[in-house]
Scaffold this motif. Structure first.
Motif, mmCIF file in Angstrom:
data_model
loop_
_atom_site.group_PDB
_atom_site.id
_atom_site.type_symbol
_atom_site.label_atom_id
_atom_site.label_comp_id
_atom_site.label_asym_id
_atom_site.label_seq_id
_atom_site.Cartn_x
_atom_site.Cartn_y
_atom_site.Cartn_z
ATOM 1 N N LYS A 136 -29.235 -39.051 21.197
ATOM 2 C CA LYS A 136 -29.137 -40.321 21.914
ATOM 3 C C LYS A 136 -28.790 -41.472 20.976
ATOM 4 N N SER A 137 -29.463 -41.537 19.836
ATOM 5 C CA SER A 137 -29.206 -42.606 18.870
ATOM 6 C C SER A 137 -28.085 -42.175 17.934
ATOM 7 N N LYS A 138 -26.904 -42.689 18.187
ATOM 8 C CA LYS A 138 -25.759 -42.315 17.357
ATOM 9 C C LYS A 138 -25.929 -42.788 15.917
ATOM 10 N N SER A 139 -26.394 -44.032 15.739
ATOM 11 C CA SER A 139 -26.536 -44.565 14.380
ATOM 12 C C SER A 139 -27.567 -43.788 13.582
ATOM 13 N N ASN A 140 -28.665 -43.380 14.215
ATOM 14 C CA ASN A 140 -29.686 -42.602 13.514
ATOM 15 C C ASN A 140 -29.180 -41.200 13.198
ATOM 16 N N GLU A 141 -28.455 -40.591 14.132
ATOM 17 C CA GLU A 141 -27.895 -39.262 13.887
ATOM 18 C C GLU A 141 -26.863 -39.318 12.773
ATOM 19 N N GLN A 142 -26.053 -40.368 12.765
ATOM 20 C CA GLN A 142 -25.034 -40.503 11.725
ATOM 21 C C GLN A 142 -25.674 -40.700 10.354
ATOM 22 N N ARG A 143 -26.850 -41.332 10.341
ATOM 23 C CA ARG A 143 -27.554 -41.564 9.083
ATOM 24 C C ARG A 143 -27.947 -40.262 8.399
ATOM 25 N N TYR A 144 -28.190 -39.226 9.185
ATOM 26 C CA TYR A 144 -28.623 -37.944 8.630
ATOM 27 C C TYR A 144 -27.501 -36.891 8.647
ATOM 28 N N SER A 145 -26.265 -37.325 8.871
ATOM 29 C CA SER A 145 -25.133 -36.399 8.923
ATOM 30 C C SER A 145 -24.320 -36.526 7.641
ATOM 31 N N ARG A 146 -24.099 -35.401 6.988
ATOM 32 C CA ARG A 146 -23.319 -35.436 5.752
ATOM 33 C C ARG A 146 -22.895 -34.030 5.357
ATOM 34 N N ILE A 147 -21.968 -33.944 4.429
ATOM 35 C CA ILE A 147 -21.590 -32.663 3.833
ATOM 36 C C ILE A 147 -22.522 -32.404 2.657
ATOM 37 N N HIS A 148 -23.129 -31.234 2.646
ATOM 38 C CA HIS A 148 -23.964 -30.805 1.524
ATOM 39 C C HIS A 148 -23.339 -29.565 0.888
ATOM 40 N N TYR A 149 -23.675 -29.339 -0.373
ATOM 41 C CA TYR A 149 -23.251 -28.102 -1.030
ATOM 42 C C TYR A 149 -24.266 -27.744 -2.115
ATOM 43 N N LYS A 150 -24.369 -26.442 -2.361
ATOM 44 C CA LYS A 150 -25.241 -25.956 -3.422
ATOM 45 C C LYS A 150 -24.381 -25.370 -4.530
ATOM 46 N N GLY A 151 -24.558 -25.885 -5.747
ATOM 47 C CA GLY A 151 -23.815 -25.381 -6.892
ATOM 48 C C GLY A 151 -24.355 -24.047 -7.360
ATOM 49 N N THR A 152 -23.503 -23.289 -7.999
ATOM 50 C CA THR A 152 -23.950 -21.997 -8.544
ATOM 51 C C THR A 152 -24.942 -22.185 -9.686
ATOM 52 N N ASP A 153 -25.045 -23.408 -10.219
ATOM 53 C CA ASP A 153 -26.039 -23.701 -11.249
ATOM 54 C C ASP A 153 -27.382 -24.116 -10.649
ATOM 55 N N GLY A 154 -27.497 -24.044 -9.309
ATOM 56 C CA GLY A 154 -28.746 -24.389 -8.637
ATOM 57 C C GLY A 154 -28.828 -25.824 -8.167
ATOM 58 N N SER A 155 -27.838 -26.647 -8.491
ATOM 59 C CA SER A 155 -27.851 -28.048 -8.066
ATOM 60 C C SER A 155 -27.620 -28.155 -6.565
ATOM 61 N N PHE A 156 -28.083 -29.266 -6.004
ATOM 62 C CA PHE A 156 -27.925 -29.523 -4.566
ATOM 63 C C PHE A 156 -27.423 -30.942 -4.411
ATOM 64 N N GLU A 157 -26.216 -31.096 -3.896
ATOM 65 C CA GLU A 157 -25.585 -32.410 -3.807
ATOM 66 C C GLU A 157 -25.019 -32.628 -2.411
ATOM 67 N N GLY A 158 -24.527 -33.844 -2.188
ATOM 68 C CA GLY A 158 -23.942 -34.158 -0.889
ATOM 69 C C GLY A 158 -23.071 -35.390 -0.960
ATOM 70 N N LEU A 159 -22.245 -35.574 0.046
ATOM 71 C CA LEU A 159 -21.415 -36.766 0.158
ATOM 72 C C LEU A 159 -22.201 -37.882 0.843
#
Length: 651
Positions: free
Chosen positions: A238-261
């Motif tokens: 229902k809340s587009k702005s709140n949903e957008q706040r938690y929407s992003r691309i994430h990835y896990k590196g093979t070195d164990g790191s966890f990052e996102g855009l």
């Protein structure tokens, strides 16, 4: 029938017959109409012929792209009359398309239904059976708005993108539903996309096999295959702005790191390291592409969309090194996770897996940084999960959670209040010191005297702050937990129809400058209650902790204004969060009143007076007193220095 009626009918008949004779078209008009109809038929026939020729040209162009890619001297294309071979374990339907017939194959279990198209051999849609959108519609992670294509290049520099190719369904069998989509050029040259869905799972196995092409691919292509993955993120909440706040691309590196855009802005990023998986996520759901080995230096892009139905546009360019298998096949192994962000389910994918091989998909749930995440993982979530298991309404679960948290931190609350009580009973003596050393020029003497009083009485002004600081990890952990708890989704309580989004009591459609940008076009009732209780508590706490010492100008008004600021910040957040803060603040007020009723301030003062008679160890207050004395001596020396300089100038 009387005479007048008969005459009327005769006149009507005469008028009709006369009108028909007079309006009858001439032979010339009939011939002109015939020529007009013939011309329309000729135009329609010509247009149909052109459409057929255009479709044939497009089909031939597509075949030409595929044909140009393959070396026709080494193999002959397959006969177009070959039919699809399927088993009863697959649901396959045919739909008309621009070139031939598009087949839609379906893999389905208790949790998810996935449709595949022979156009590109890729997933067409993914429907989660146990979930709906905020509007009550079936929830699709994507529906004709996501693509995954393999891109190959031959030695002549010609590129083949599988999204442009026609596949056919050739197999479906096994305990797990299996689907093989094949793009043939010849019996010995083809590309297989192999999908397998296990029962009661959101995980889809996905394998790529490139057969009979090793000798024709470029050297760079043999080193790494290229996948192009795109998806438009559909709005589910229902809340587009709140949903957008938690929407992003994430990835896990093979070195164990966890990052996102970035969550809030459009961003493009080239990842310099190897990546184990890439996730396209929103607030409560995600599509995750996991490789058996690694993606090499992927390029990721996230674009914020100005749309009511979509949040963002995601894209990923992924490279992987194929493995040489039997019969010269070049293969790559992957998995698709298509499902909800349920912490314990995601954590379960790592059960029995070595630490170095764990997927860590649970990190897709934003539970806060470092210490706050630990508090959520090992305290808040187990407690919440236990309370949820009682079957109580979710609002009551949050109430019990608040009570238990308050009981656990009550010793810290009591210690903080006791420190305030000690400062409060010494206020008359502090007032006497203020009267003895008035004005700014005697500020150092006044501070020294107050520190000496606290040291003699055994009071530490900082002892009230430390318990409050120790409570902060729990409060901040809960701030991260509630917006990420999928368990609150579509759970109602009192007037709140969904605890995972705001509980509007007033809504409007007109954009109000500044107001709409902060509040959204609504006002949440639990947020109002939270704000009112915070204002009451702030006023109550300021009166209770008034020690008579001078404060910074405007500090009182700043403290009163802070709850109003939080109202604007949290109005668009989940009602489950603001409901918790309302309960927590209300209970704090009650606990404070109980403490004031239980604590005998006369006894507290008597004990402090006894402390003055005891010999003092050199503790924290003694060090503060020494610092105050040192500051006073420094100030006196500076004043003497200034006085001497002025006397010299006069001479």
């Amino acid at each position: 029938m009387d005479k007048n009626t008969g005459i009327g009918f005769v006149l009507i008949a005469a008028i009709v017959i006369g009108f028909t004779v007079l309006m009858k078209p001439s032979q010339e008009e009939l011939a002109r109409e015939q020529r007009y109809q013939d011309s329309i038929q000729n135009v329609q026939a010509t247009q149909l012929k052109e459409d057929i020729q255009t479709a044939d040209s497009a089909d031939k162009a597509k075949q030409s792209v595929v044909g140009d890619f393959f070396d026709a001297t080494t193999a002959q294309p397959i006969n177009d009359s070959i039919q699809s071979e399927t088993t009863d374990s697959l649901s396959v339907s045919a739909l008309p398309s621009d070139s031939g017939v598009e087949q839609i194959a379906t893999l389905e279990n208790e949790k998810i239904r996935i449709n595949f198209s022979t156009k590109g051999g890729q997933m067409l849609s993914a429907q989660l059976k146990d979930y709906n959108t905020y509007a009550g519609d079936s929830l699709f992670l994507f529906k004709s708005d996501a693509k995954l294509a393999l891109e190959l290049m031959n030695k002549k520099g010609i590129t083949l993108n599988t999204s442009q190719a026609d596949f056919r369904v050739i197999q479906g069998s096994g305990d797990a539903q299996t689907l093989v989509m094949r793009m043939n050029y010849s019996d010995s040259q083809y590309i297989d996309f192999i999908y397998a869905l296990s029962p009661n799972s959101y995980m889809l196995n996905f394998n790529i096999a490139v057969v009979g092409m090793q000798d024709m691919l470029s050297v760079d292509c043999l080193e790494r295959f290229k996948l192009n993955w795109t998806q438009n993120l559909r709005r589910q909440e229902k809340s587009k702005s709140n949903e957008q706040r938690y929407s992003r691309i994430h990835y896990k590196g093979t070195d164990g790191s966890f990052e996102g855009l970035s969550e809030s802005n459009s961003e493009t990023k080239d990842v310099p390291t190897g990546v184990k998986w890439v996730a396209f996520k929103d607030q409560f759901f995600a599509s995750v592409l996991i490789t058996d080995n690694e993606f090499v230096s992927p390029a990721l892009s996230s674009t914020v969309l100005e749309s009511e139905d979509y949040l963002k546009s995601y894209s990923a360019t992924l490279y992987f090194k194929p493995t040489l298998a039997e019969k010269g096949a070049l293969v790559g192994g992957f998995k698709y996770f298509l499902g909800p962000l349920d912490y314990y389910m995601l954590k379960g994918y790592d059960d029995g897996v070595e630490n170095t091989q764990q997927l860590d998909l649970d990190k897709l749930i934003p539970l806060g940084w470092s210490l706050f995440r630990v508090v959520n993982q090992y305290f808040v979530m187990p407690l919440f999960n236990m309370l949820e298991g009682t079957g109580l309404q979710m609002g009551l679960v949050i109430l019990l959670l608040t009570v238990i948290v308050k009981i656990i931190i009550s010793p810290l609350t009591y210690k903080s209040f006791m420190s305030s009580a000690k400062m409060r009973v010494l206020k008359p003596q502090v007032d006497e010191i203020n009267e003895k050393y008035p004005g700014q020029e005697k500020a150092m003497e006044r501070q020294k005297a107050v520190m000496q009083l606290y040291n003699q009485a055994g009071v530490n002004p900082m002892s009230g702050c430390i318990p409050m600081l120790l409570q902060m990890p729990i409060l901040l952990a809960l701030f991260s937990f509630f917006p990420s708890a999928i368990e609150l989704r579509h759970e109602s309580f009192l007037w709140a129809s969904d605890l995972s989004t705001y509980d509007a009591i007033i809504e409007w459609n007109t954009n109000i400058p500044l107001v709409s940008s902060w509040l959204g076009n609504h006002i949440s009732l639990f947020c109002i209650l939270m704000t009112v209780t915070n204002i009451v508590y702030t006023k109550f706490n300021m009166d209770a902790t008034n020690t008579g010492q001078q404060q910074m100008p405007g500090m009182k008004y700043m403290m009163m204004f802070m709850p109003v600021v939080f109202f604007f910040v949290l109005n668009n957040y989940p009602s489950g969060l603001t409901y918790y803060y309302f309960l927590s603040t209300l209970m704090t007020i009650i606990i404070t009143l109980v403490c004031r009723w239980v604590i005998d301030e006369e006894k507290v003062l008597a004990k402090l007076e006894e402390n003055k008679k005891k010999p003092k160890k050199k503790g924290f207050m003694a060090r503060l007193q020494e610092q105050a004395e040192q500051a006073q001596r420094t100030q006196q020396q500076q004043q003497k220095g200034k006085g001497g300089s002025q006397n010299k100038k006069k001479k």
